[in-house]
Design a protein around this motif. Structure first.
Motif, PDB file in Angstrom:
ATOM      1  N   SER A 152       0.837  -1.207   0.000  1.00  0.00           N
ATOM      2  CA  SER A 152       0.000   0.000   0.000  1.00  0.00           C
ATOM      3  C   SER A 152       0.866   1.248   0.000  1.00  0.00           C
ATOM      4  CB  SER A 152      -0.922   0.020   1.224  1.00  0.00           C
ATOM      5  OG  SER A 152      -0.138   0.181   2.389  1.00  0.00           O
ATOM      6  N   GLN A 154       0.355   5.427   1.034  1.00  0.00           N
ATOM      7  CA  GLN A 154      -0.519   6.477   1.574  1.00  0.00           C
ATOM      8  C   GLN A 154       0.246   7.773   1.478  1.00  0.00           C
ATOM      9  OE1 GLN A 154      -1.477   5.932   5.725  1.00  0.00           O
ATOM     10  NE2 GLN A 154      -3.551   5.358   5.155  1.00  0.00           N
ATOM     11  N   SER A 250      -4.831   7.299  -0.493  1.00  0.00           N
ATOM     12  CA  SER A 250      -4.390   5.919  -0.209  1.00  0.00           C
ATOM     13  C   SER A 250      -4.645   5.027  -1.400  1.00  0.00           C
ATOM     14  CB  SER A 250      -5.186   5.312   0.943  1.00  0.00           C
ATOM     15  OG  SER A 250      -5.173   6.153   2.047  1.00  0.00           O
TER      16      SER A 250
END
Ligand code: HSE
Length: 332
Positions: A152, A154, A250
């Motif tokens: 991920s 962000q 995100s």
């Protein structure tokens, strides 16, 4: 000494920053590249406007005059909006120039096509400045996290929004006054709608998604909320509870699917973005081997963005030298 001939498209905050940095860091650039970097042309909208540009440089509002120059190596673009940027950069690539852009809107829409065209023409595209101003997040993801699988990303990706939220909280300023200040400081776009409504962060997130995961989510599936609904009262209420509003973009991968969102989020003290203030941006990357990495730095403004473009100038120039060496190796 050989010379690297450069054209700058756009002479707003960023274009001017690039021009000044090439002048102020000529010695360093020459030492690294073994060549003098010379600005030979600048594309402007209004030729009549007074600017501090050497009279030896072609200043024009007609890109054809620039592309017809007999010696042109690199085109550095800092215009707002997809056009005329995309058309100009395509022509530059087809002529065999490397291109460097700070234009997130154009690159989010047309980056794939530009990269393909660049590959066909054996030139390179630098786009570090499209995301998070001076933070080298693109090169970090492209070249320094090759084995890691990114899970991920962000980020606080819009300097203007973060600046406004900080000003409202720290200096008790109204939204409108904080925005005006962001414009005066050269952080916000001339039309700041994209800054405060999350669109600018959306383009940057899509660019990051492509680099981190090799693909983007369906654009329509991405929730986009700006900061225009965050009142001074809401910020004060949150502060009393030890919370801060941050505008967070995100993107994450679950299975084969990519999920993205851009919205104001209330965060607690332990969050890596809690102390990211003013025009600062930050990007947190979660990957399987290294774990969590956060990069932070100035996200907008004349010199942070120019810094990213100048580093790209060195990167694409060295890439050209590499290509020449490879083709030389093939012939011996
Ligand atoms: N207006 C943009 C921002 C500039 O505030 O982040 C840098 O992309």
């Amino acid at each position: 000494m050989t010379v690297l001939n450069v054209a700058i498209l756009g002479f707003g905050t960023v274009g001017e920053g690039v021009y000044k940095t090439i002048e102020s860091h000529q010695e360093e650039l020459t030492a690294i590249l073994g060549k003098k970097v010379k600005v030979v042309a600048v594309l402007v909208r209004n030729k009549q406007k007074a600017r501090k540009i050497s009279d030896k440089i072609l200043v024009t509002s007609d890109f054809n005059e620039i592309i017809q120059l007999p010696k042109l190596d690199i085109v550095m673009e800092a215009i707002v909006g997809s056009e005329p940027s995309f058309t100009c950069l395509k022509k530059a690539i087809q002529k065999g120039c490397h291109v460097i852009t700070a234009n997130k809107q154009m690159f989010a829409h047309h980056g794939k096509e530009l990269m393909k065209l660049a590959e066909e023409n054996a030139v390179s595209v630098g786009f570090e400045a499209t995301v998070a101003g001076g933070i080298p997040i693109i090169q970090t993801l492209r070249h320094l996290l090759k084995v890691n699988q990114v899970q991920s990303v962000q980020g606080i990706l819009n300097g203007t929004s973060n600046f406004i939220l900080t000003e409202m909280r720290e200096n008790k300023e109204s939204f409108a006054d904080a925005l005006t200040l962001a414009q005066q400081k050269g952080f916000a776009e001339a039309d700041p709608t994209n800054d405060i409504e999350g669109i600018d962060a959306f383009y940057k997130l899509m660019i990051l998604s492509k680099i981190a995961f090799g693909k983007e989510p369906d654009w329509k599936s991405v929730e986009i909320q700006g900061i225009s609904d965050i009142s001074y009262e809401k910020i004060q209420e949150a502060e009393k509870c030890g919370l801060r509003f941050k505008h967070i973009a995100s993107i994450s991968k679950k299975g084969d699917e990519i999920f993205g969102s851009i919205k104001p989020v209330l965060i607690e003290k332990f969050h890596p973005f809690y102390n990211i203030e003013g025009v600062e941006n930050a990007v947190n990357v979660q990957s399987d081997i290294v774990g969590s990495i956060t990069l932070q730095g100035p996200g907008a403004g004349m010199f942070p963005t120019a810094s990213a473009m100048i580093e790209d100038l060195v990167y694409v120039s060295q890439y050209k030298a590499e290509l020449q060496q490879q083709s030389l190796a093939k012939t011996v």
